[in-house]
Motif scaffolding. Structure first.
Motif, short mmCIF file in Angstrom:
data_model
loop_
_atom_site.label_atom_id
_atom_site.label_comp_id
_atom_site.label_asym_id
_atom_site.label_seq_id
_atom_site.Cartn_x
_atom_site.Cartn_y
_atom_site.Cartn_z
N ARG A 52 2.09 6.46 0.80
CA ARG A 52 3.26 5.64 0.63
C ARG A 52 3.90 5.83 -0.72
N SER A 79 -9.05 -1.44 -5.10
CA SER A 79 -8.24 -2.40 -4.36
C SER A 79 -7.25 -1.72 -3.43
N GLY A 80 -7.48 -0.45 -3.12
CA GLY A 80 -6.74 0.18 -2.04
C GLY A 80 -5.41 0.80 -2.44
N THR A 81 -5.08 0.80 -3.74
CA THR A 81 -3.87 1.47 -4.19
C THR A 81 -4.28 2.79 -4.81
N PHE A 110 -2.06 -7.96 -6.67
CA PHE A 110 -2.18 -6.50 -6.55
C PHE A 110 -3.04 -6.05 -5.36
N PRO A 111 -4.24 -6.62 -5.15
CA PRO A 111 -5.03 -6.18 -3.99
C PRO A 111 -4.32 -6.47 -2.67
N ARG A 121 -1.14 -6.08 -2.13
CA ARG A 121 -0.08 -5.06 -1.91
C ARG A 121 -0.44 -4.19 -0.72
N ARG A 122 -1.70 -3.81 -0.67
CA ARG A 122 -2.15 -2.88 0.35
C ARG A 122 -2.75 -3.60 1.54
N HIS A 123 -3.55 -4.63 1.23
CA HIS A 123 -4.34 -5.23 2.30
C HIS A 123 -3.77 -6.53 2.83
N ARG A 161 -0.22 -6.90 3.61
CA ARG A 161 1.20 -6.65 3.82
C ARG A 161 1.79 -7.46 4.97
N ARG A 184 -9.38 -12.36 -8.78
CA ARG A 184 -8.68 -11.22 -8.19
C ARG A 184 -9.54 -10.52 -7.15
#
Lengths: 256, 251
Positions: free
Chosen positions: A32, A129-131, B113-114, B116-118, B120, B163
């Motif tokens: 992405r 954290s998956g980014t 932030f975590p 953002r991906r998980h 959405r 977090r």
């Protein structure tokens, strides 16, 4: 064949930077896309360097004009000062000096920022954290420098020419219209285009080297300083090497 | 200290078998094996530089071991594809020794932030609720708009924990959670670790050499000596262990 240790280190470094660049190109087209972070970096890199670049450019134009006056006067060619200064700034001095300033300001900033993120495990935390930290941090910054350095150079060119205009008027009277006319008349397409294109490569080199140094730094806080320092040194050197290549290439293509 | 429970009939959520990891000539883990049961706090104890952090970084996939097996929820971690690894990481939280809060972001942005991906699929108000819930659980809802640099060491640790907990992981990995904190703050962090265990029913591996933390939080202790799991047992069992390499830690 065995190279001395210093040469080996340099070659290893060149290899590592090349691999890092390869990694950039293998990631750049894949989603992405971190669009928001890219625009934030453009703003940070572009906006925060504006003042520095403006001052540098202004002084550059002013000084070049004052310095070239005596020589030009010897030949009775003071009329040619705007044309001469314009060509030298736009073709060569503007891009290189501004790229060096950017290497100092942006390269060290990126090196130190990513370096400290690396040693305080922030890059690992992003990964967990998956980014993808490479996409989030490196790809966005390299894009931002590649696009912002040319913009900064164009901006600086204009400020620089204005500085030159003021310097011309310190010892004589020339209207801004006439000055602009003389500069524009002397410039041709092959002066502007190669100079413009090479600034993208300068921007790319500054970004990729700053990111490489920061992203691969280690040895704790000492490593952060080292990353910032070597980012500036290597990217400044790279600007000159790229400039040499660009000049050779434009010469070969007959764009002189 | 918590009462150790019987190990029989309990579900194994994480299993490490015959793990080897070295850095050049430095063989950090040599045939290391361990099991984590559901709902327990397992402390891995060992000297500084003995490879405790390396162990949990291998579990989360930040380091790649040379040999051995790591199973999280019956799934092999080593050699996992990026997508599957990311899915596994939503179920396993990691609290970094240096907290790893993003310096350039506010506390709120750090916590988001975590997601953002998980997260959405979540709406803005749901995200807000999650952030507030996580902050309230660590007792710091008022810091939401501060930058990490404005927080004290203990507060940073708690924000980092918030977090990590925002994705509600089932397994928590704590990397030296009390190192560099004063005794009172350490106690607060230890209380939080127990609170997390209680509220979220997490199973945790805690890396530590702070004996106060070990005694307070551990259901079970594993001793890492020379790259191997040298002994396991409750705090009291290991304290009276005949081998000086074991009971030396407890003096």
């Amino acid at each position: 064949m065995k190279f001395p240790p210093a040469t080996q280190r340099t070659l290893a470094e060149i290899g590592a930077i090349s691999r890092f660049t390869g990694r950039f190109f293998s990631r750049v087209g894949k989603p992405r896309f971190e669009v928001q972070e890219f625009f934030r970096q453009c703003y940070m890199i572009g906006n925060r360097s504006l003042g520095l670049v403006a001052i540098t450019g202004f002084i550059l134009g002013l000084v070049m004009t004052i310095q070239s006056r005596p020589t030009m006067a010897q030949f009775g060619a003071e009329d040619w000062i705007p044309a001469m200064v314009g060509i030298s700034i736009i073709r060569e001095i503007g891009p290189v000096v501004i790229a060096l300033i950017c290497a100092g300001k942006i390269g060290s900033g990126i090196g130190a920022e990513l370096g400290s993120m690396k040693v305080t495990e922030q890059i690992d935390a992003m990964e967990v954290s998956g980014t993808n930290p490479f996409k989030y941090l490196v790809v966005t910054r390299v894009w931002a420098t590649t696009l912002m350095v040319p913009v900064l150079v164009i901006f600086a060119d204009f400020v620089s020419l204005y500085g030159s205009y003021l310097a011309v008027n310190m010892r004589g009277v020339t209207s801004l219209a006439l000055f602009t006319q003389q500069v524009v008349d002397s410039l041709v397409f092959s002066d502007v285009l190669p100079a413009f294109i090479k600034t993208f490569f300068f921007g790319f080199a500054i970004g990729i080297i700053g990111c490489y140094k920061g992203y691969t730094s280690d040895k704790g806080t000492e490593g952060v300083g080292l990353a910032a320092n070597s980012a500036v040194v290597v990217s400044s050197l790279m600007v000159f090497i790229l400039d040499l290549l660009a000049v050779q290439l434009t010469d070969l293509l007959g764009l002189t | 200290m918590n009462e150790p429970q019987k190990n029989t009939d309990r579900e194994v959520v994480l299993q490490v078998r015959h793990l080897y990891k070295s850095f050049g000539e430095n063989h950090v883990l040599r045939d290391f094996s361990i099991e984590l049961f559901r709902g327990e706090n397992l402390v891995v104890l060992g000297k500084s530089g003995s490879g405790k952090s390396v162990l949990i970084k291998c579990i989360i996939g930040l380091l790649h071991p040379e040999q051995g097996e790591i199973q999280v929820f019956q799934q092999q971690v080593i050699g996992l594809e990026k997508e599957a690894l990311d899915r596994m990481r939503t179920r396993v939280g990691f609290l970094f020794q240096s907290n790893a809060l993003y310096d350039s972001m506010t506390v709120r942005e750090n916590l988001e932030f975590p997601l953002r991906r998980h997260g959405r699929d979540k709406s803005l108000s749901e995200v807000n609720d999650l952030v507030m819930e996580a902050l309230e659980n660590v007792g710091l809802p008022h810091t939401i708009d501060l930058m990490p640099a404005e927080l004290s060491g203990g507060m940073r640790k708690r924000i980092a924990l918030a977090r990590t907990m925002i994705l509600k992981p089932e397994i928590m990995l704590y990397d030296e959670p009390t190192t560099g904190l004063d005794p009172i703050t350490s106690r607060e962090i230890n209380d939080l670790i127990l609170k997390v265990q209680d509220i979220y029913k997490t199973s945790s591996i805690i890396i530590s050499h702070d004996m106060g933390c070990v005694r307070y939080t551990a259901n079970r202790v594993a001793l890492l000596v020379e790259g191997r799991c040298f002994a396991t047992g409750s705090y009291d069992e290991l304290q009276i262990h005949p081998d000086p390499a074991v009971n030396g830690f407890f003096e």
